[in-house]
Design a protein around this motif. Structure first.
Motif, PDB file in Angstrom:
ATOM      1  N   SER A  65       0.806  -1.217   0.000  1.00 16.96           N
ATOM      2  CA  SER A  65       0.000   0.000   0.000  1.00 16.96           C
ATOM      3  C   SER A  65       0.844   1.273   0.000  1.00 16.96           C
ATOM      4  O   SER A  65       0.438   2.293  -0.563  1.00 16.96           O
ATOM      5  N   GLU A  66       2.031   1.237   0.618  1.00 23.42           N
ATOM      6  CA  GLU A  66       2.888   2.421   0.607  1.00 23.42           C
ATOM      7  C   GLU A  66       3.324   2.746  -0.810  1.00 23.42           C
ATOM      8  O   GLU A  66       3.358   3.901  -1.225  1.00 23.42           O
ATOM      9  N   GLY A  67       3.696   1.693  -1.569  1.00 21.67           N
ATOM     10  CA  GLY A  67       4.086   1.898  -2.958  1.00 21.67           C
ATOM     11  C   GLY A  67       2.931   2.403  -3.792  1.00 21.67           C
ATOM     12  O   GLY A  67       3.094   3.311  -4.622  1.00 21.67           O
ATOM     13  N   TRP A  68       1.737   1.853  -3.574  1.00 27.79           N
ATOM     14  CA  TRP A  68       0.553   2.319  -4.307  1.00 27.79           C
ATOM     15  C   TRP A  68       0.316   3.804  -4.033  1.00 27.79           C
ATOM     16  O   TRP A  68       0.030   4.574  -4.948  1.00 27.79           O
ATOM     17  N   SER A  69       0.416   4.175  -2.764  1.00 30.99           N
ATOM     18  CA  SER A  69       0.155   5.553  -2.382  1.00 30.99           C
ATOM     19  C   SER A  69       1.111   6.509  -3.079  1.00 30.99           C
ATOM     20  O   SER A  69       0.691   7.533  -3.645  1.00 30.99           O
ATOM     21  N   GLU A  70       2.400   6.188  -3.065  1.00 35.50           N
ATOM     22  CA  GLU A  70       3.404   7.058  -3.685  1.00 35.50           C
ATOM     23  C   GLU A  70       3.189   7.154  -5.191  1.00 35.50           C
ATOM     24  O   GLU A  70       3.238   8.246  -5.770  1.00 35.50           O
ATOM     25  N   LEU A  71       2.937   6.030  -5.844  1.00 32.89           N
ATOM     26  CA  LEU A  71       2.740   6.032  -7.295  1.00 32.89           C
ATOM     27  C   LEU A  71       1.430   6.726  -7.672  1.00 32.89           C
ATOM     28  O   LEU A  71       1.353   7.383  -8.716  1.00 32.89           O
ATOM     29  N   ASN A  72       0.413   6.592  -6.829  1.00 34.49           N
ATOM     30  CA  ASN A  72      -0.847   7.286  -7.069  1.00 34.49           C
ATOM     31  C   ASN A  72      -0.630   8.793  -7.072  1.00 34.49           C
ATOM     32  O   ASN A  72      -1.129   9.505  -7.962  1.00 34.49           O
ATOM     33  N   ILE A  73       0.122   9.291  -6.100  1.00 36.36           N
ATOM     34  CA  ILE A  73       0.418  10.718  -6.031  1.00 36.36           C
ATOM     35  C   ILE A  73       1.184  11.155  -7.273  1.00 36.36           C
ATOM     36  O   ILE A  73       0.868  12.184  -7.896  1.00 36.36           O
ATOM     37  N   ARG A  74       2.181  10.386  -7.673  1.00 36.84           N
ATOM     38  CA  ARG A  74       2.991  10.736  -8.851  1.00 36.84           C
ATOM     39  C   ARG A  74       2.149  10.756 -10.120  1.00 36.84           C
ATOM     40  O   ARG A  74       2.325  11.620 -10.989  1.00 36.84           O
ATOM     41  N   PHE A  75       1.228   9.801 -10.250  1.00 33.11           N
ATOM     42  CA  PHE A  75       0.366   9.761 -11.431  1.00 33.11           C
ATOM     43  C   PHE A  75      -0.481  11.023 -11.520  1.00 33.11           C
ATOM     44  O   PHE A  75      -0.549  11.678 -12.571  1.00 33.11           O
ATOM     45  N   HIS A  76      -1.125  11.378 -10.421  1.00 28.57           N
ATOM     46  CA  HIS A  76      -1.987  12.558 -10.428  1.00 28.57           C
ATOM     47  C   HIS A  76      -1.166  13.833 -10.657  1.00 28.57           C
ATOM     48  O   HIS A  76      -1.599  14.727 -11.402  1.00 28.57           O
ATOM     49  N   GLU A  77       0.009  13.925 -10.048  1.00 30.53           N
ATOM     50  CA  GLU A  77       0.871  15.088 -10.265  1.00 30.53           C
ATOM     51  C   GLU A  77       1.239  15.223 -11.744  1.00 30.53           C
ATOM     52  O   GLU A  77       1.272  16.338 -12.285  1.00 30.53           O
ATOM     53  N   THR A  78       1.512  14.088 -12.389  1.00 34.42           N
ATOM     54  CA  THR A  78       1.884  14.110 -13.801  1.00 34.42           C
ATOM     55  C   THR A  78       0.731  14.603 -14.669  1.00 34.42           C
ATOM     56  O   THR A  78       0.943  15.340 -15.645  1.00 34.42           O
ATOM     57  N   LEU A  79      -0.487  14.224 -14.309  1.00 35.84           N
ATOM     58  CA  LEU A  79      -1.653  14.701 -15.055  1.00 35.84           C
ATOM     59  C   LEU A  79      -1.854  16.205 -14.912  1.00 35.84           C
ATOM     60  O   LEU A  79      -2.228  16.891 -15.861  1.00 35.84           O
ATOM     61  N   TYR A  80      -1.615  16.738 -13.714  1.00 35.30           N
ATOM     62  CA  TYR A  80      -1.959  18.130 -13.438  1.00 35.30           C
ATOM     63  C   TYR A  80      -0.834  19.108 -13.770  1.00 35.30           C
ATOM     64  O   TYR A  80      -1.098  20.309 -13.930  1.00 35.30           O
ATOM     65  N   GLU A  81       0.395  18.619 -13.878  1.00 32.82           N
ATOM     66  CA  GLU A  81       1.539  19.514 -14.081  1.00 32.82           C
ATOM     67  C   GLU A  81       1.384  20.430 -15.298  1.00 32.82           C
ATOM     68  O   GLU A  81       1.743  21.622 -15.235  1.00 32.82           O
ATOM     69  N   PRO A  82       0.814  19.954 -16.426  1.00 36.72           N
ATOM     70  CA  PRO A  82       0.673  20.856 -17.577  1.00 36.72           C
ATOM     71  C   PRO A  82      -0.343  21.978 -17.380  1.00 36.72           C
ATOM     72  O   PRO A  82      -0.519  22.807 -18.272  1.00 36.72           O
ATOM     73  N   SER A  83      -1.016  22.024 -16.247  1.00 33.77           N
ATOM     74  CA  SER A  83      -2.015  23.074 -16.006  1.00 33.77           C
ATOM     75  C   SER A  83      -1.400  24.464 -16.052  1.00 33.77           C
ATOM     76  O   SER A  83      -2.086  25.449 -16.345  1.00 33.77           O
ATOM     77  N   GLY A  84      -0.104  24.559 -15.728  1.00 39.78           N
ATOM     78  CA  GLY A  84       0.563  25.846 -15.737  1.00 39.78           C
ATOM     79  C   GLY A  84       0.109  26.770 -14.621  1.00 39.78           C
ATOM     80  O   GLY A  84       0.279  27.991 -14.711  1.00 39.78           O
ATOM     81  N   ASN A  85      -0.452  26.194 -13.576  1.00 38.82           N
ATOM     82  CA  ASN A  85      -0.951  26.991 -12.445  1.00 38.82           C
ATOM     83  C   ASN A  85      -0.253  26.522 -11.172  1.00 38.82           C
ATOM     84  O   ASN A  85      -0.773  25.665 -10.450  1.00 38.82           O
ATOM     85  N   PRO A  86       0.928  27.074 -10.874  1.00 35.27           N
ATOM     86  CA  PRO A  86       1.697  26.582  -9.721  1.00 35.27           C
ATOM     87  C   PRO A  86       0.993  26.768  -8.389  1.00 35.27           C
ATOM     88  O   PRO A  86       1.182  25.964  -7.478  1.00 35.27           O
ATOM     89  N   GLN A  87       0.170  27.802  -8.249  1.00 34.64           N
ATOM     90  CA  GLN A  87      -0.531  27.992  -6.971  1.00 34.64           C
ATOM     91  C   GLN A  87      -1.566  26.894  -6.754  1.00 34.64           C
ATOM     92  O   GLN A  87      -1.721  26.389  -5.636  1.00 34.64           O
ATOM     93  N   LEU A  88      -2.263  26.524  -7.808  1.00 35.84           N
ATOM     94  CA  LEU A  88      -3.231  25.442  -7.701  1.00 35.84           C
ATOM     95  C   LEU A  88      -2.520  24.122  -7.394  1.00 35.84           C
ATOM     96  O   LEU A  88      -2.982  23.341  -6.541  1.00 35.84           O
ATOM     97  N   LEU A  89      -1.402  23.893  -8.063  1.00 36.22           N
ATOM     98  CA  LEU A  89      -0.642  22.662  -7.817  1.00 36.22           C
ATOM     99  C   LEU A  89      -0.130  22.611  -6.384  1.00 36.22           C
ATOM    100  O   LEU A  89      -0.094  21.534  -5.771  1.00 36.22           O
TER     101      LEU A  89
END
Length: 224
Positions: free
Chosen positions: A127-151
């Protein structure tokens, strides 16, 4: 040992260092909810006076990681079941907006990075690995938003719920359902179906919230 009368400007870098270290330990779960934070012990471990330690603890209190109890000192703040579920509600609002902003800017490199994370996710066994990879996946999706305050707001929510994410959220959700939904979200993003991708993301987090609520109820039943 630093003097207790060290000027405030001189203690600022020390306080920042203590703050960063304690926050990292709380997020990682090394300091668990309810753990006492004794200023004298922390000061000795960092080789500083209690002045920067108190500054760090006060900042952690403002940021929601620490709680001061009258005449009993500071502890790692314990989030209630209601607060955990409220943070998941906030995630829905913030992350759906981030994905809306990110979708028009996504390029092949973004899709490839997200797909690689999902491949690694499918091989993870704890579950620890799932949690870390889940966060990384979502971060990768949102990074192109170009809104650092929202991120940053999204990251702050993730950090607040970090210890609970591993204990309740990831264990409640398991691997199979989130993996399937991650694939569906990414597929919709690649097809340029913005409304579908956002709807899938919303349903994904809402389902996680329901599973987490059930897990918390079971935990509370065992503790009563």
């Amino acid at each position: 040992m630093k003097s207790e009368t060290t000027p405030l400007a001189a203690t600022k870098p020390m306080a920042d260092s203590v703050y960063d270290s304690l926050k990292e330990s709380i997020i990682a779960g090394s300091l668990s909810p309810g753990a006492p934070l004794r200023q004298d012990e922390i000061a000795r471990s960092f080789g500083v006076s209690k002045v920067p330690v108190r500054e760090a603890l006060l900042k952690l209190e403002v940021d929601g990681f620490v709680q001061f109890r009258k005449n009993r000192g500071a502890i790692v703040r314990h989030l209630s079941s209601a607060e955990i579920l409220q943070i998941l509600d906030i995630r829905i609002a913030l992350e759906c907006r981030a994905l809306e902003l990110a979708l028009p800017n996504m390029i092949d490199r973004d899709f490839a990075a997200a797909r690689e994370i999902l491949t690694t996710y499918s091989r993870e066994t704890n579950s620890e690995g799932w949690s870390e990879l889940n966060i990384r996946f979502h971060e990768t999706l949102y990074e192109p938003s170009g809104n650092p305050q929202l991120l940053q707001l999204i990251a702050d929510m993730q950090q607040r719920i970090g210890p609970y994410l591993r204990k309740f959220v990831s264990q409640a959700a398991g691997l199979e359902r989130p993996a399937r939904e991650h694939d569906q979200i990414l597929d919709a993003c690649q097809r340029g179906e913005a409304a579908e991708a956002v709807a899938l993301l919303r349903a994904h987090i809402e389902t996680t919230k329901k599973e987490t609520a059930a897990s918390l109820r079971r935990q509370e039943g065992h503790d009563s």
